[in-house]
Design a protein around this motif. Sequence first.
Motif, mmCIF file in Angstrom:
data_model
loop_
_atom_site.group_PDB
_atom_site.id
_atom_site.type_symbol
_atom_site.label_atom_id
_atom_site.label_comp_id
_atom_site.label_asym_id
_atom_site.label_seq_id
_atom_site.Cartn_x
_atom_site.Cartn_y
_atom_site.Cartn_z
ATOM 1 N N LEU A 156 -37.934 -7.127 -28.528
ATOM 2 C CA LEU A 156 -37.832 -7.669 -29.882
ATOM 3 C C LEU A 156 -36.564 -8.494 -30.104
ATOM 4 C CD1 LEU A 156 -39.183 -4.428 -31.543
ATOM 5 C CD2 LEU A 156 -40.336 -6.655 -31.624
ATOM 6 N N PRO B 231 -40.343 -16.068 -26.098
ATOM 7 C CA PRO B 231 -41.369 -15.349 -25.318
ATOM 8 C C PRO B 231 -41.657 -15.986 -23.958
ATOM 9 C CG PRO B 231 -42.389 -16.565 -27.112
ATOM 10 C CD PRO B 231 -40.911 -16.709 -27.297
ATOM 11 N N LEU C 28 -45.473 -3.938 -30.370
ATOM 12 C CA LEU C 28 -44.709 -5.173 -30.594
ATOM 13 C C LEU C 28 -45.180 -5.918 -31.838
ATOM 14 C CD1 LEU C 28 -44.466 -6.530 -26.925
ATOM 15 C CD2 LEU C 28 -42.793 -5.176 -28.193
ATOM 16 N N MET C 29 -46.460 -5.783 -32.164
ATOM 17 C CA MET C 29 -47.033 -6.579 -33.261
ATOM 18 C C MET C 29 -47.045 -5.850 -34.598
ATOM 19 S SD MET C 29 -50.205 -8.649 -31.467
ATOM 20 C CE MET C 29 -50.484 -9.642 -32.942
ATOM 21 N N ARG D 288 -38.807 -7.891 -36.705
ATOM 22 C CA ARG D 288 -39.721 -8.793 -36.001
ATOM 23 C C ARG D 288 -41.036 -8.109 -35.607
ATOM 24 N NH1 ARG D 288 -38.440 -11.715 -30.211
ATOM 25 N NH2 ARG D 288 -40.388 -12.888 -30.037
ATOM 26 N N TYR E 158 -44.265 -9.380 -33.161
ATOM 27 C CA TYR E 158 -44.779 -10.460 -32.318
ATOM 28 C C TYR E 158 -46.061 -11.030 -32.937
ATOM 29 C CZ TYR E 158 -41.864 -10.327 -28.088
ATOM 30 O OH TYR E 158 -40.844 -10.456 -27.184
ATOM 31 N N THR E 159 -46.235 -12.341 -32.799
ATOM 32 C CA THR E 159 -47.468 -12.984 -33.251
ATOM 33 C C THR E 159 -48.440 -13.078 -32.063
ATOM 34 O OG1 THR E 159 -46.673 -15.165 -32.620
ATOM 35 C CG2 THR E 159 -46.150 -14.418 -34.863
ATOM 36 N N GLU F 269 -47.189 -15.592 -29.643
ATOM 37 C CA GLU F 269 -46.131 -15.116 -28.742
ATOM 38 C C GLU F 269 -46.701 -14.208 -27.644
ATOM 39 O OE1 GLU F 269 -42.143 -15.126 -31.522
ATOM 40 O OE2 GLU F 269 -43.623 -13.554 -31.865
ATOM 41 N N ILE F 270 -47.671 -13.376 -28.000
ATOM 42 C CA ILE F 270 -48.307 -12.519 -26.981
ATOM 43 C C ILE F 270 -49.022 -13.400 -25.944
ATOM 44 C CG2 ILE F 270 -50.133 -10.787 -26.574
ATOM 45 C CD1 ILE F 270 -47.680 -9.544 -27.937
#
Length: 551
Positions: free
Chosen positions: A361, A366, A391-392, A419, A421-422, A425-426
């Motif tokens: 994070l 990424p 992460l999301m 944060r 993750y979107t 980003e993944i």
Amino acid sequence: MSTLCLKNGRVFDPINKIFNKKKDIYIEDGKITEVSNGKISETIDCNNKIVMPGAIDLHTHIGGGKVNIARLMLQEFHNNSDNDYDLTADFVPSTLKTGLQYIKMGYTSCFEPAVLPINARQSHAEMADTPFIDKGGYALLGNDDFLLDLISRGAHQSEINDYVAFILKATQCIGIKVVNPGGINAFKFNQRALNVDENSVRYKITPRKIVRVLARAVYELGVPHPLHVHCSNLGVPGNFKSTIETIKAAEGLPVHITHIQFHSYGNNGDRNFSSASAEITEYINKIPNLTCDVGQVLFGQTATMSGDSMKQHANHSHAHPDKWLCMDIECEAGCGVVPFKYTDQSFVNALQWAIGLETFLLTEDPDKIFLTTDHPNGAPFTSYPHLIKLLMDKTFRDNLLDQMSVDISKHTILKDIKREYTLSEIATMTRSAPAKILGLKNKGSLSKDADADITVYDSSIKDIEEMFANPTHVIKDGIVVVKDGEIKKYTWGKTQVVKPEYDTAIEKKLKKYFDKYHTIALPNYKISNDEMSEVIGSDINEVECIRKRIS
Ligand SMILES: [Zn+2]
């Protein structure tokens, strides 16, 4: 020519800067094509679906001696069901189950990071027996007597480059990895630790020197994947300092630090164990040529397996169940297998979990960080969908933190990190970024002429873990191999390799060395292209190397 069309999906294709855009994808002859040239023979309705390139795992232990040792050592954990499709429980699955589990999660390429050169034939045979996925290996150097002797005698860099190129060609690998530089060799001379600037008693050279020389060889040979480094002092409290020194040892050359979570530990606080993820991610964020994968820890039974016999020996008292092994083959390097159970009742394990997540994070780009559990060292790869959810979804991870058996809240900044993750980003971290640093121009992308390795997810599934665990379609080389969780067709991927050019004069020296010390003759050490395809059973794909020079 027949054409498959994926119609109306929400496409994520980071290489082409396409994020969440409605788009039709056409596939012909195993490749992506821009417009349909012929009659569309099959259409998959991708309304309410997410379309991404197939995922790539750049660090997962799926073949070679240590994996088989773990399989033999831990038979009581194997799922003994006769049904090959029953995928529960195994953390060191068979080759067949490895392929099935990966493809059902939408992974289409996987890389074994610890191929002992003498054992490369065995590693490739296992990977060739793993269905669906493309694969490749990183050859281990940096603890072998031939290289350490060259370095200690002050050999010219060009001679070292020739040796490194010889190893890549002989072993049919795609990259070079160094594990505990010089430390595994030093262990055999009774050293129990080797710091970055400490001389080994046998060769009088430091890990810093080994990292520098190998990073330069990989760079000058033009191997796309940077030197893959497992740092000194694995798992030792306070090791973040030696991790930073190892990064500096590359002197700005490209370098990839693997399972960085295990190398991001401070020694502050009443337990002498603390998170140093802030210090480490500051370096990741500021140094341009530096990438890393995390090696996330998740709770449960697993097995640790590593070339780092020095550190595996040091950790053997933690074995659960209580059995372990260290070994060495032909003095090239070693390995250690120590089964382990991570539990949230352990302060150290709980903090390891938090340190991994903090590292993900706090790393801004990424493109520089990769989703790994160092399978099976931190957790089996089958836990990736759970990790993606962590992460999301901040609420999900905060709740898990609150429910821990031990209170680590004062020791982690996880709750302060907002944060999430979107999906973009993944997609970057699991597709385009690993393809880029492996030099795989036709992977991790939905560009025209790219290999048609594609994963389709159902975006109407609200739980992100469930969505990533159950793609509706997985396409490998243009063939629908998974549909709604069912295997439709077995396919066999290729082995990705590099073969940089070199002066074959090095082989005269190697022959003398082999005749004196090895049980195998030099010609038999080399694996030819014909042997790969006709005996081992995997066709190769050669990734281009472009030579460079450091002035
Ligand atoms: Zn590893």
